[in-house]
Enzyme design. Structure first.
Site, PDB file in Angstrom:
ATOM      1  N   CYS A  17      63.681   8.335  22.945  1.00  0.00           N
ATOM      2  CA  CYS A  17      62.374   8.960  23.103  1.00  0.00           C
ATOM      3  C   CYS A  17      62.032   9.132  24.569  1.00  0.00           C
ATOM      4  CB  CYS A  17      61.313   8.089  22.449  1.00  0.00           C
ATOM      5  SG  CYS A  17      61.701   7.721  20.743  1.00  0.00           S
ATOM      6  N   GLY A  45      63.451  14.052  22.837  1.00  0.00           N
ATOM      7  CA  GLY A  45      63.035  13.909  21.453  1.00  0.00           C
ATOM      8  C   GLY A  45      62.317  15.151  21.005  1.00  0.00           C
ATOM      9  N   ASN A 119      59.982   3.621  24.335  1.00  0.00           N
ATOM     10  CA  ASN A 119      61.330   4.183  24.313  1.00  0.00           C
ATOM     11  C   ASN A 119      62.322   3.024  24.365  1.00  0.00           C
ATOM     12  OD1 ASN A 119      63.416   5.782  26.818  1.00  0.00           O
ATOM     13  ND2 ASN A 119      63.705   5.734  24.633  1.00  0.00           N
TER      14      ASN A 119
END
Ligand code: AMP
Length: 491
Positions: A17, A45, A119
């Site tokens: 992410c 992402g 993340n």
């Protein structure tokens, strides 16, 4: 929307992410800054995204499935007024791609509201979650980021401030996290002690910005200040910026795959240019695997930088041989193998005039299952290439990743079950050369103070709990490297 938790193995989810957050001095609109930052992080992402803002302590958010440009428009951004914001773009493997798992997570608890954007992958999330569930906790999502929210919220009950709750909370987390936490009045950034995932800090006037990559700072007009250090916690509030460094330091283990594939080429991570690292990989490949050829081409995007390096070192002219349709997502985004195969065809097209009758060196950043190399070789032969010499700017993928890179089960990794010669034959290339595993240091210019290459070497810098290992097994993998990956109970 039909939704069932039954289809979603909590242990099998992997996040790749991007996070972005801002504490504004009043001169920058936080929601618009996040929007611009997220656009620059879109490559990290493409399944869902979201922005949460705090307006004088009142939190508001918008998140949805889809690309940043699809999820947000002017009227939504206008409605997200405030002084602070955290935001997120999310990638997940099949099954986890549902709105419930979109971030930031906004939680209401006894002390107020928290918004969290994360993340990385925790390696002890399953244990913590089980323990919390046994004490009555109810989870809304299947992502480990919700575990982080719970841990911080629980710590906050007996901490005198939210930053102390974060300081104490992260001590319970293991694995990879680059984290942005927004309380009603504070923005807190934290990076795990190994520094697995990148996180940097910038400034626009007196507004402070945090982002997964420096290219996102550029996109919103922020000046890069520095990377958040592994284990560091940075707090921004009305009193300014302060930092808490960890008492105990770990060996830094930044994911080397960020340089090879994941990050944007115009980002600097921990002081090293992603572009320069990729070019250097190409130079090494030219030295290690020279060949007589007419042109060098790269598979867009990351392969192009390595191809320029190969060309520089070998003297073989660089050409643009493959054009990418930039309007579709990364190949891996498609959850099933057949969808992935089609995605390669839709995404890449050769420039026939450039390829026809030529001996071509083609560079891609990695071979995972072997789908792309096979398609590329066929595509180039179809375009009339006389010879196809495949060069890969990473070592062979051999091991799963527990720290946030989506690598399929070992059984699916082509290099686990095939020799390099076999992969070459299967792909139809004339020759094949991978970046030698011992040249990663050189690729990073000898300047990286520590990186994780476990997916290539099997040397895992942080222990993985038995339940996480089991989760991977349940996820369908033929997992046989237990002796390589220290399980917590075995320590
Ligand atoms: P494959 O076709 O399965 O061999 O995968 C190789 C291709 O996928 C390469 O062209 C890479 O650019 C891309 N790739 C490698 N690793 C990842 C990852 N973790 N997530 C998304 N894409 C990846």
């Amino acid at each position: 929307m039909n939704f069932s938790f039954d289809n979603i193995p909590m242990e099998g989810l992997h996040e790749e992410c991007g996070v972005f957050g801002i504490y504004s001095d009043g001169t920058v609109n936080p929601a618009y800054a996040c929007y611009n930052g997220l656009l620059a992080l879109q490559h990290r992402g493409q399944e869902s995204c979201g922005i949460a803002v705090s307006d004088e302590g009142v939190m508001n958010y918008h998140k949805d499935m889809g690309l940043v440009s699809e999820v947000f428009n002017n009227s939504i951004l206008e409605s997200l007024s405030g002084q602070m914001a955290v935001s997120h773009v999310r990638y997940s493997t099949a099954g986890g791609s549902v709105l419930e798992n979109a971030q930031p997570l906004v939680m209401r608890y006894v002390k107020g509201t928290l918004a969290v954007a994360h993340n990385g992958n925790l390696t002890n999330a399953v244990e913590i979650r089980k323990e919390l569930e046994q004490r009555g906790a109810i989870f809304q999502t299947t992502i480990d980021s919700e575990v982080i929210c719970y841990v911080i919220a629980r710590e906050r009950l007996h901490s005198d401030s939210v930053e102390n709750a974060v300081v104490e909370g992260v001590k319970k987390l293991e694995g990879a996290y680059s984290l942005l936490v927004m309380s009603p009045r504070k923005l807190i950034a934290a990076r795990d002690p190994h520094g697995f995932r990148p996180l940097c800090m910038g400034k626009i006037n007196n507004s402070y910005v945090f982002a997964s990559e420096s290219s996102a700072l550029d996109a919103c007009g922020a000046e890069f200040i520095r990377d958040v250090e592994p284990g560091e916690i940075v707090i921004v509030d009305k009193d300014g910026v302060r930092s808490i460094m960890p008492e105990k330091k770990c060996n830094k283990s930044l994911c080397v795959f960020e340089y090879i594939y994941f990050a944007r080429t115009d980002s600097m991570i921990d002081g090293i240019s992603v572009y320069e690292a990729r070019k250097q990989a190409g130079r090494i490949l030219a030295r290690e695997f020279p060949v007589d050829a007419d042109i060098v081409i790269g598979v867009p995007e990351s392969g192009i930088d390595a191809a320029i390096g190969y060309s520089e070192e070998s003297g073989i002219p660089y050409e643009k041989g493959i054009v990418k349709n930039s309007y579709i997502g990364r190949t891996f985004i498609k959850p099933s193998q057949s969808e992935r195969m089609n995605a390669v065809k839709i995404k890449l097209n050769p420039i026939i005039d450039m390829i026809k009758g030529k001996r071509v060196v083609v560079i891609d950043d990695s071979i995972v299952r072997g789908t792309t190399i096979d398609r590329i070789t066929n595509m180039l032969r179809g375009a009339g290439a006389k010879e196809v010499h495949m060069r890969i700017s990473s070592p062979p993928f051999m091991w799963p990743c527990y720290y946030g890179t989506d690598i399929p089960s070992r059984g699916e990794l082509i290099a686990v079950n095939h020799t390099i010669d076999e992969i070459c034959k299967l792909s139809g290339a004339d020759t094949l050369g991978y970046l030698p595993p011992d040249s990663l240091d050189e690729m990073l210019g000898g300047r990286c103070s520590g990186y994780c290459d476990a997916c290539f070497s099997g040397n895992y810098p942080a222990a993985v709990t038995r339940l996480t290992l089991k989760g991977k097994e349940r996820g369908g993998m033929n997992f046989d490297n237990k002796e390589k990956c220290a399980s917590k109970e075995e320590e």
